[in-house]
Design a protein around this motif. Structure first.
Motif, mmCIF file in Angstrom:
data_model
loop_
_atom_site.group_PDB
_atom_site.id
_atom_site.type_symbol
_atom_site.label_atom_id
_atom_site.label_comp_id
_atom_site.label_asym_id
_atom_site.label_seq_id
_atom_site.Cartn_x
_atom_site.Cartn_y
_atom_site.Cartn_z
ATOM 1 N N MET A 21 49.782 47.703 58.993
ATOM 2 C CA MET A 21 48.690 47.691 58.183
ATOM 3 C C MET A 21 49.222 47.111 56.612
ATOM 4 O O MET A 21 50.313 47.718 56.338
ATOM 5 N N PRO A 22 48.680 46.144 56.142
ATOM 6 C CA PRO A 22 49.214 45.673 54.723
ATOM 7 C C PRO A 22 49.012 46.793 53.841
ATOM 8 O O PRO A 22 47.967 47.639 53.855
ATOM 9 N N ASN A 23 49.729 46.853 52.786
ATOM 10 C CA ASN A 23 49.640 47.823 51.463
ATOM 11 C C ASN A 23 48.674 47.188 50.725
ATOM 12 O O ASN A 23 49.382 46.076 50.014
ATOM 13 N N ILE A 24 47.395 47.442 50.553
ATOM 14 C CA ILE A 24 46.439 46.945 49.685
ATOM 15 C C ILE A 24 46.334 47.954 48.360
ATOM 16 O O ILE A 24 45.877 48.842 48.379
ATOM 17 N N GLN A 25 46.519 47.067 47.279
ATOM 18 C CA GLN A 25 46.519 47.481 45.813
ATOM 19 C C GLN A 25 45.230 46.454 45.236
ATOM 20 O O GLN A 25 45.960 45.584 44.500
ATOM 21 N N VAL A 26 44.308 46.967 45.217
ATOM 22 C CA VAL A 26 43.140 46.238 44.751
ATOM 23 C C VAL A 26 43.294 46.242 43.138
ATOM 24 O O VAL A 26 43.359 47.265 42.350
ATOM 25 N N ASN A 27 43.148 44.999 42.677
ATOM 26 C CA ASN A 27 43.359 44.913 40.876
ATOM 27 C C ASN A 27 42.168 43.962 40.513
ATOM 28 O O ASN A 27 42.135 42.891 40.865
ATOM 29 N N LYS A 28 41.338 44.479 39.787
ATOM 30 C CA LYS A 28 40.250 43.586 39.109
ATOM 31 C C LYS A 28 40.684 43.011 37.866
ATOM 32 O O LYS A 28 41.137 43.481 36.932
ATOM 33 N N LEU A 29 40.893 41.467 37.918
ATOM 34 C CA LEU A 29 41.547 40.824 36.927
ATOM 35 C C LEU A 29 40.565 40.553 35.696
ATOM 36 O O LEU A 29 41.195 40.402 34.663
ATOM 37 N N HIS A 30 39.184 40.032 36.240
ATOM 38 C CA HIS A 30 38.336 39.647 35.150
ATOM 39 C C HIS A 30 37.126 39.988 35.555
ATOM 40 O O HIS A 30 36.473 39.976 36.578
ATOM 41 N N THR A 31 36.183 40.148 34.545
ATOM 42 C CA THR A 31 34.524 40.157 34.629
ATOM 43 C C THR A 31 34.174 38.986 33.455
ATOM 44 O O THR A 31 34.346 38.968 32.398
ATOM 45 N N LEU A 32 33.558 37.988 34.116
ATOM 46 C CA LEU A 32 33.230 36.795 33.403
ATOM 47 C C LEU A 32 31.761 36.927 33.385
ATOM 48 O O LEU A 32 30.637 37.174 34.153
ATOM 49 N N ARG A 33 31.343 36.661 32.023
ATOM 50 C CA ARG A 33 29.816 36.667 31.541
ATOM 51 C C ARG A 33 29.495 35.133 31.014
ATOM 52 O O ARG A 33 30.156 34.645 30.484
ATOM 53 N N GLY A 34 28.147 34.767 31.237
ATOM 54 C CA GLY A 34 27.702 33.386 30.938
ATOM 55 C C GLY A 34 26.282 33.106 31.481
ATOM 56 O O GLY A 34 25.636 32.568 30.760
ATOM 57 N N HIS A 35 26.054 33.746 32.697
ATOM 58 C CA HIS A 35 24.980 33.389 32.937
ATOM 59 C C HIS A 35 23.810 34.578 32.510
ATOM 60 O O HIS A 35 24.239 35.635 32.166
ATOM 61 N N ASN A 36 22.307 34.363 32.248
ATOM 62 C CA ASN A 36 21.411 35.217 31.880
ATOM 63 C C ASN A 36 20.528 35.760 32.889
ATOM 64 O O ASN A 36 19.362 36.046 32.794
ATOM 65 N N HIS A 37 20.961 35.638 34.345
ATOM 66 C CA HIS A 37 20.203 35.927 35.452
ATOM 67 C C HIS A 37 21.136 36.123 36.550
ATOM 68 O O HIS A 37 22.204 35.760 36.333
ATOM 69 N N SER A 38 20.516 36.731 37.711
ATOM 70 C CA SER A 38 21.174 36.965 38.902
ATOM 71 C C SER A 38 22.093 35.635 39.157
ATOM 72 O O SER A 38 21.291 34.225 39.228
ATOM 73 N N VAL A 39 23.366 35.722 39.562
ATOM 74 C CA VAL A 39 24.125 34.635 40.013
ATOM 75 C C VAL A 39 23.933 34.532 41.494
ATOM 76 O O VAL A 39 24.641 35.648 42.005
ATOM 77 N N PHE A 40 23.447 33.499 42.276
ATOM 78 C CA PHE A 40 23.219 33.175 43.570
ATOM 79 C C PHE A 40 24.009 32.530 44.052
ATOM 80 O O PHE A 40 24.510 32.462 45.361
ATOM 81 N N ALA A 41 24.689 31.353 43.337
ATOM 82 C CA ALA A 41 25.466 30.244 44.251
ATOM 83 C C ALA A 41 26.605 30.284 43.625
ATOM 84 O O ALA A 41 27.465 30.603 42.434
ATOM 85 N N LEU A 42 27.868 29.943 44.497
ATOM 86 C CA LEU A 42 29.284 30.010 44.137
ATOM 87 C C LEU A 42 29.715 29.150 45.439
ATOM 88 O O LEU A 42 29.735 29.425 46.376
ATOM 89 N N CYS A 43 30.877 28.216 44.773
ATOM 90 C CA CYS A 43 31.616 27.315 45.807
ATOM 91 C C CYS A 43 33.082 27.025 44.909
ATOM 92 O O CYS A 43 33.103 27.160 43.746
ATOM 93 N N GLY A 44 33.839 26.789 45.667
ATOM 94 C CA GLY A 44 35.074 26.558 45.303
ATOM 95 C C GLY A 44 35.252 25.175 44.918
ATOM 96 O O GLY A 44 34.170 24.001 45.109
#
Length: 304
Positions: A1-24
């Protein structure tokens, strides 16, 4: 099992409503978001703090898709149709009103754009001709999510009728109907090797289907509430799910095993429903978007 160390890198703001769509994006470090405020924003994981506004539309955006061949971003504009943005000039180059319903998902397949609509019709657009070439009535209820098999021989559609329907691109013929979910199907992806189709939805169940004979391999009670989306890592060794229960979960698909829960209490995660998740190959980072108007970027620290 991998050694998982979760790290939150960023919280981004810019939308004024629920963010529904995301794509690479066209590169691993770019991604795009769309929200209930009609804004579509381009982000760069190398310098993620400041997004670039690409469009401000009058209605919600649930679906985005990138066309790398033509350098286009397609925006599913609810009740209005599809807008095409040139990613070089950052300008809209054309739009097409193909439906008066919501657009829940889109996928680019070579010269075609598949559009899943709220009236149960899959609209197929010829991108070069900028016109519809086919309308497939698949359900009497909303078409919620599309998945295209690696190699492009078939695609699957998850709908609010609780079913997953599989079609061949050869003649657009139905191949299989997968029944087992007890509510709407929101999440659907083929594994990168094309051998497994994974589905999830409002019933909070993850189901694993054999992509050759479409038998159900197993089912997991995966979340407390609806599973909104899932995304595989490129090598197929892991995938992540996101949910209305405000959590992201990391899974081992080979073992059907939960590896990690990422939530607000333990990792300063989102405080409301997480609507989409995207596993980027840029530094193995995971992006998530939420009803709390924010975007989070994660390093899952998969030390192998």
């Amino acid at each position: 099992m991998p050694n998982i160390q979760v790290n939150k890198l960023h919280t981004l703001r810019g939308h004024n409503h629920s963010v529904f769509a995301l794509c690479g994006g066209l590169t691993p470090h770019n991604f795009y978001t769309g929200s209930g405020d009609g804004m579509v924003v381009e982000w760069d994981l190398r310098e993620p703090k400041d997004g670039l506004l690409l469009a401000k539309l009058p209605r919600s955006v649930y679906a985005l898709a990138v066309d790398p061949k033509r350098n286009l971003l397609f925006i599913g504009h609810n009740f209005e149709g599809v807008h095409a943005i040139d990613l070089g000039s950052k300008k809209e180059v054309w739009s097409l009103k193909i439906t008066s319903n919501a657009i829940y998902d889109m996928q680019v397949v070579e010269d075609l754009l598949l559009v899943a609509t709220g009236d149960g019709v899959l609209v197929v657009l010829d991108i070069e001709e900028q016109s519809p070439v086919k309308h497939l009535k698949i359900s009497d209820q909303h078409l919620r999510v599309l998945a295209v098999a690696p190699g492009g021989a078939q695609f699957s559609v998850g709908a609010s009728d609780n079913q997953v329907k599989v079609f061949s691109f050869n003649g657009w013929k139905p191949v299989a109907k997968l029944e087992g979910h007890s509510n709407s199907v929101f999440a659907l992806k083929y594994s990168p090797d094309g051998k497994t189709l994974v589905s999830g939805g409002r019933d909070a169940q993850l189901k694993f289907w054999d992509a050759s004979d479409f038998n159900e391999k197993t089912s997991i009670a995966a979340h407390m509430y609806a599973i909104n989306y899932l995304s595989f890592r490129d090598d197929g060794r892991y995938f992540v799910t996101c949910s209305m229960d405000k959590s992201i979960k990391l899974w081992d698909p080979a073992e059907y095993k939960l590896l990690k829960v990422i939530d607000k209490a333990r990792h300063a995660g989102h405080g409301t429903s997480i609507n989409k998740v995207h596993w980027s190959s840029y530094k193995d980072q995971v992006v998530a978007v939420s009803d709390d108007h924010t975007i989070s970027i994660w390093d899952l620290g998969l030390d192998e």
